[in-house]
Design a protein around this motif. Structure first.
Motif: not given
Length: 128
Positions: A83-104
């Motif tokens: 098992r390998a686990v790491a706790n990380l701080e992620w920064t980025g654009v939420p997938l929901s914002a990208l999908l909202d922009g593309a308007r599925p």
């Protein structure tokens, strides 16, 4: 065994230092990405297809969150429980914002993700 592929040691802090995060590269080497040539594309059943280069993506509103990154085991050693686990701080654009922009479109039901890694694994070649 390389520290980048070995099971990690539990760090002294809640967030795992980047140089201690495990890397699993089952398809070969970590891809070498040219940031000037890279782009993110959202196409398919959408009203407005998107193609964003790295600078355009950086200009979008970003969120920061702390979450775990886990590998359940190694296909190279399937009989060895690891098992390998790491706790990380992620920064980025939420997938929901990208999908909202593309308007599925209403018919859209799934999202397919494609990465830059390619290679061979378990006798299969040309995997992406």
């Amino acid at each position: 065994m390389s520290p980048r592929t070995a099971d990690p040691v539990t760090p002294p802090s809640f967030v795992t230092p980047v140089d201690q995060v495990f890397v699993r590269t089952h398809l070969g080497a970590v891809p070498d990405i040219d940031g000037d040539a890279w782009s993110l594309t959202v196409t398919g059943l959408v009203h407005r297809p998107l193609r964003l280069d790295l600078s355009a993506l950086d200009e979008l509103p970003q969120v920061r969150l702390t979450a775990f990154h886990e590998c359940f085991g190694s296909p190279f050693r399937p009989d060895v429980p690891t098992r390998a686990v790491a706790n990380l701080e992620w920064t980025g654009v939420p997938l929901s914002a990208l999908l909202d922009g593309a308007r599925p479109l209403p018919a859209a039901r799934h999202v397919l993700f494609e990465g830059a890694d390619t290679g061979s694994f378990a006798g299969e070649h040309g995997l992406t």
